[in-house]
Design a protein around this motif. Structure first.
Motif, PDB file in Angstrom:
ATOM      1  N   PHE A  93       3.878  35.767  13.448  1.00 49.55           N
ATOM      2  CA  PHE A  93       4.231  34.663  14.387  1.00 49.55           C
ATOM      3  C   PHE A  93       4.978  33.454  13.609  1.00 49.55           C
ATOM      4  CE2 PHE A  93       0.894  36.422  16.603  1.00 49.55           C
ATOM      5  CZ  PHE A  93       1.135  36.760  18.049  1.00 49.55           C
ATOM      6  N   MET A  94       6.054  32.908  14.089  1.00 48.42           N
ATOM      7  CA  MET A  94       6.771  31.838  13.521  1.00 48.42           C
ATOM      8  C   MET A  94       6.614  30.552  14.101  1.00 48.42           C
ATOM      9  SD  MET A  94       8.517  33.233  10.863  1.00 48.42           S
ATOM     10  CE  MET A  94       7.817  34.995  10.292  1.00 48.42           C
ATOM     11  N   GLY A  95       6.994  29.522  13.237  1.00 44.01           N
ATOM     12  CA  GLY A  95       7.100  28.429  13.918  1.00 44.01           C
ATOM     13  C   GLY A  95       8.194  27.564  13.812  1.00 44.01           C
ATOM     14  N   SER A  96       8.402  26.600  12.957  1.00 40.27           N
ATOM     15  CA  SER A  96       9.709  25.645  12.888  1.00 40.27           C
ATOM     16  C   SER A  96      10.895  26.549  12.784  1.00 40.27           C
ATOM     17  CB  SER A  96       9.400  24.466  12.148  1.00 40.27           C
ATOM     18  OG  SER A  96       8.389  23.761  12.653  1.00 40.27           O
ATOM     19  N   ILE A  97      11.999  25.850  13.175  1.00 37.42           N
ATOM     20  CA  ILE A  97      13.242  26.540  13.043  1.00 37.42           C
ATOM     21  C   ILE A  97      14.486  25.658  12.749  1.00 37.42           C
ATOM     22  CG2 ILE A  97      15.071  28.023  14.078  1.00 37.42           C
ATOM     23  CD1 ILE A  97      13.258  28.982  16.260  1.00 37.42           C
ATOM     24  N   THR A  98      15.076  25.971  11.735  1.00 41.25           N
ATOM     25  CA  THR A  98      16.305  25.066  11.275  1.00 41.25           C
ATOM     26  C   THR A  98      17.605  25.770  10.674  1.00 41.25           C
ATOM     27  OG1 THR A  98      17.107  23.260   9.948  1.00 41.25           O
ATOM     28  CG2 THR A  98      16.040  24.804   8.944  1.00 41.25           C
ATOM     29  N   TYR A 106      16.555  29.412   9.389  1.00 46.65           N
ATOM     30  CA  TYR A 106      15.412  29.279   8.490  1.00 46.65           C
ATOM     31  C   TYR A 106      14.299  29.330   9.293  1.00 46.65           C
ATOM     32  CZ  TYR A 106      19.218  28.842   5.067  1.00 46.65           C
ATOM     33  OH  TYR A 106      20.308  29.061   4.251  1.00 46.65           O
ATOM     34  N   THR A 107      13.158  29.875   8.987  1.00 45.02           N
ATOM     35  CA  THR A 107      11.894  29.560   9.758  1.00 45.02           C
ATOM     36  C   THR A 107      10.812  29.863   8.973  1.00 45.02           C
ATOM     37  OG1 THR A 107      10.966  30.177  11.911  1.00 45.02           O
ATOM     38  CG2 THR A 107      11.909  32.043  10.780  1.00 45.02           C
ATOM     39  N   ILE A 108       9.413  29.484   9.466  1.00 45.93           N
ATOM     40  CA  ILE A 108       8.330  29.472   8.606  1.00 45.93           C
ATOM     41  C   ILE A 108       7.171  29.962   9.530  1.00 45.93           C
ATOM     42  CG2 ILE A 108       8.990  27.692   7.033  1.00 45.93           C
ATOM     43  CD1 ILE A 108       7.513  25.752   8.896  1.00 45.93           C
ATOM     44  N   PRO A 109       6.196  30.804   8.964  1.00 45.62           N
ATOM     45  CA  PRO A 109       4.975  31.318   9.736  1.00 45.62           C
ATOM     46  C   PRO A 109       4.067  30.642  10.269  1.00 45.62           C
ATOM     47  CG  PRO A 109       5.118  31.873   7.190  1.00 45.62           C
ATOM     48  CD  PRO A 109       6.228  31.149   7.499  1.00 45.62           C
ATOM     49  N   VAL A 110       3.469  30.885  11.338  1.00 42.31           N
ATOM     50  CA  VAL A 110       2.359  29.915  11.712  1.00 42.31           C
ATOM     51  C   VAL A 110       1.523  30.986  12.417  1.00 42.31           C
ATOM     52  CG1 VAL A 110       3.612  29.298  13.924  1.00 42.31           C
ATOM     53  CG2 VAL A 110       1.931  27.839  12.754  1.00 42.31           C
ATOM     54  N   LYS A 128      14.659  33.831   6.142  1.00 41.34           N
ATOM     55  CA  LYS A 128      16.061  33.549   6.471  1.00 41.34           C
ATOM     56  C   LYS A 128      16.770  34.690   7.622  1.00 41.34           C
ATOM     57  CE  LYS A 128      20.527  32.666   4.234  1.00 41.34           C
ATOM     58  NZ  LYS A 128      21.342  32.450   2.961  1.00 41.34           N
ATOM     59  N   VAL A 129      17.301  34.231   8.394  1.00 38.39           N
ATOM     60  CA  VAL A 129      17.908  35.129   9.429  1.00 38.39           C
ATOM     61  C   VAL A 129      19.822  34.836   8.963  1.00 38.39           C
ATOM     62  CG1 VAL A 129      18.368  35.827  11.759  1.00 38.39           C
ATOM     63  CG2 VAL A 129      16.167  34.964  11.135  1.00 38.39           C
ATOM     64  N   GLU A 130      20.146  36.144   8.535  1.00 40.53           N
ATOM     65  CA  GLU A 130      21.336  36.094   8.022  1.00 40.53           C
ATOM     66  C   GLU A 130      22.480  35.830   9.462  1.00 40.53           C
ATOM     67  OE1 GLU A 130      23.451  35.903   5.308  1.00 40.53           O
ATOM     68  OE2 GLU A 130      21.559  36.287   4.294  1.00 40.53           O
ATOM     69  N   SER A 131      23.507  34.755   9.288  1.00 41.19           N
ATOM     70  CA  SER A 131      24.083  34.544  10.452  1.00 41.19           C
ATOM     71  C   SER A 131      25.307  35.580  11.080  1.00 41.19           C
ATOM     72  CB  SER A 131      25.031  33.454  10.089  1.00 41.19           C
ATOM     73  OG  SER A 131      26.066  32.998  11.104  1.00 41.19           O
ATOM     74  N   LEU A 156       2.739  26.448   5.469  1.00 36.20           N
ATOM     75  CA  LEU A 156       3.867  25.620   5.831  1.00 36.20           C
ATOM     76  C   LEU A 156       3.976  25.062   7.303  1.00 36.20           C
ATOM     77  CD1 LEU A 156       6.934  27.722   4.088  1.00 36.20           C
ATOM     78  CD2 LEU A 156       5.501  25.896   3.176  1.00 36.20           C
ATOM     79  N   LEU A 157       4.416  23.862   6.965  1.00 36.57           N
ATOM     80  CA  LEU A 157       4.298  23.008   8.597  1.00 36.57           C
ATOM     81  C   LEU A 157       5.629  22.361   8.627  1.00 36.57           C
ATOM     82  CD1 LEU A 157       0.908  21.837   9.493  1.00 36.57           C
ATOM     83  CD2 LEU A 157       1.925  23.779  10.451  1.00 36.57           C
ATOM     84  N   GLY A 158       6.305  22.658   9.315  1.00 37.28           N
ATOM     85  CA  GLY A 158       7.853  21.904   9.404  1.00 37.28           C
ATOM     86  C   GLY A 158       8.765  22.301   8.429  1.00 37.28           C
ATOM     87  N   ILE A 159      10.183  22.223   9.066  1.00 35.74           N
ATOM     88  CA  ILE A 159      11.222  22.942   8.169  1.00 35.74           C
ATOM     89  C   ILE A 159      12.733  22.226   8.531  1.00 35.74           C
ATOM     90  CG2 ILE A 159      11.783  24.890   9.069  1.00 35.74           C
ATOM     91  CD1 ILE A 159      12.463  26.133   6.473  1.00 35.74           C
ATOM     92  N   TYR A 160      13.317  21.581   7.537  1.00 39.74           N
ATOM     93  CA  TYR A 160      14.569  21.003   8.087  1.00 39.74           C
ATOM     94  C   TYR A 160      15.698  21.260   7.144  1.00 39.74           C
ATOM     95  CZ  TYR A 160      17.663  17.329   9.789  1.00 39.74           C
ATOM     96  OH  TYR A 160      18.687  16.449   9.971  1.00 39.74           O
TER      97      TYR A 160
END
Length: 308
Positions: A93-98, A106-110, A128-131, A156-160
């Motif tokens: 599962f993933m959390g925040s996205i930027t 870019y995203t982080i697991p949660v 990282k998800v390639e554009s 990790l919590l939060g990404i910007y």
């Protein structure tokens, strides 16, 4: 001769300390307010209406990242569609996205409900998800601070992403408890994945960079309290000076003890704080009630004021 060398060294060090590259003031006021992120290129290959589509990590019973096409109106029940790259469910599962200015995501697991799909040893990984292709891969693996006493299930919590310095900001709370903050806020080079700076001793859920006060600052939504802090950033995106408390959500909203989950700024420079209850335990996303709080900065008294 030795004394001359010492004096020369001091003068040289002072020059480096005082010769930090300055940010143009016109540029400062645009940071965090004028959007620079771009839509991923792979959106156009999915068959969805890209004008009505957005990435999500909170779809029911769906693991990982999902591209969702929203209906045009409430009566269009067939208008909601989803699309998922084969790699998006591979890492739990993933959390925040930027997103960056090239459309890379870019995203982080949660962990959600349990940790079966999100083991502790992988929770400090930025993905990282390639554009162009839409493929998701591990991008940066950050240090994990785990002790025998650790009961906190989060990493990790939060990404910007800060376009002005091409830096990613994220925070690990691995090893922290409700009583003790062991968190680390990382600045990560979005090109290389290398750590460029650290801020120790802060557990954060929400992170956002903005220059509306006339200084480029990283705003930090605390994980242990209802407070929002900030710290000045250099033009290169490194931490400068001390952390200061700017805002408290204490006694605001229906719960009175919300934590900032997401911080963003609108075109007028108002701070929008999306906040939820957070207590270092696993709660299904559908059970989390979110409230929006809006603050406005007053130049005359250098203070953020609650609007609504």
């Amino acid at each position: 001769m030795r004394r001359f060398s010492y004096i020369a060294l001091v003068l040289l060090s002072s020059c480096f300390a005082g010769c930090e590259e300055k940010i143009d003031m016109d540029e400062v006021y645009q940071i965090g307010i004028v959007p620079c992120q771009r839509q991923p290129q792979f959106f156009g290959t999915t068959g969805l209406n890209i004008k009505r589509s957005a990435l999500s990590t909170s779809e029911k019973r769906t693991k990982g990242l999902v591209l969702v096409q929203f209906p045009e109106n409430n009566t269009d029940t067939a208008g909601r569609k989803t699309w998922q790259h084969l790699s998006w469910s591979s890492f739990g599962f993933m959390g925040s996205i930027t997103t960056d200015e090239n459309g890379n995501v870019y995203t982080i697991p949660v962990p959600v409900v349990n940790m079966l799909d999100n083991p502790v040893e992988k929770q400090n990984t930025i993905y990282k998800v390639e554009s162009t292709t839409g493929e998701m891969k591990p991008f940066a693996v950050l240090p994990v601070n785990i002790t025998a006493e650790t009961t906190n299930p989060f990493g990790l919590l939060g990404i910007y992403y800060d376009c002005s310095a091409k830096q990613l900001y994220t925070c690990t709370v691995a090893g922290s408890t409700k009583q003790k903050e062991n968190g680390i806020i990382f600045a990560v080079d979005a090109t290389t994945g290398k750590i460029t700076d650290k801020l120790l001793g802060k557990d954060a859920v929400a992170l956002c960079v903005c220059g509306i006060t006339g200084e480029k600052r990283l705003y930090i939504g605390s994980a242990v309290s209802s407070d929002i802090y900030s710290i000045k950033l250099t033009k290169a995106g490194k931490f400068s000076g001390n952390v200061q408390k700017d805002i408290s959500l204490d006694m605001l909203g229906p719960r009175g003890d919300d934590k900032a989950r997401r911080i963003r700024f609108d075109k007028n420079g108002d701070m929008m704080v999306y906040a939820v209850e957070f207590n270092y335990n696993l709660t299904a996303p559908t059970e989390k009630q979110e409230s929006l709080y809006r603050f406005r900065y007053a130049d005359e008294d250098k203070k953020w004021n609650f609007i609504k």
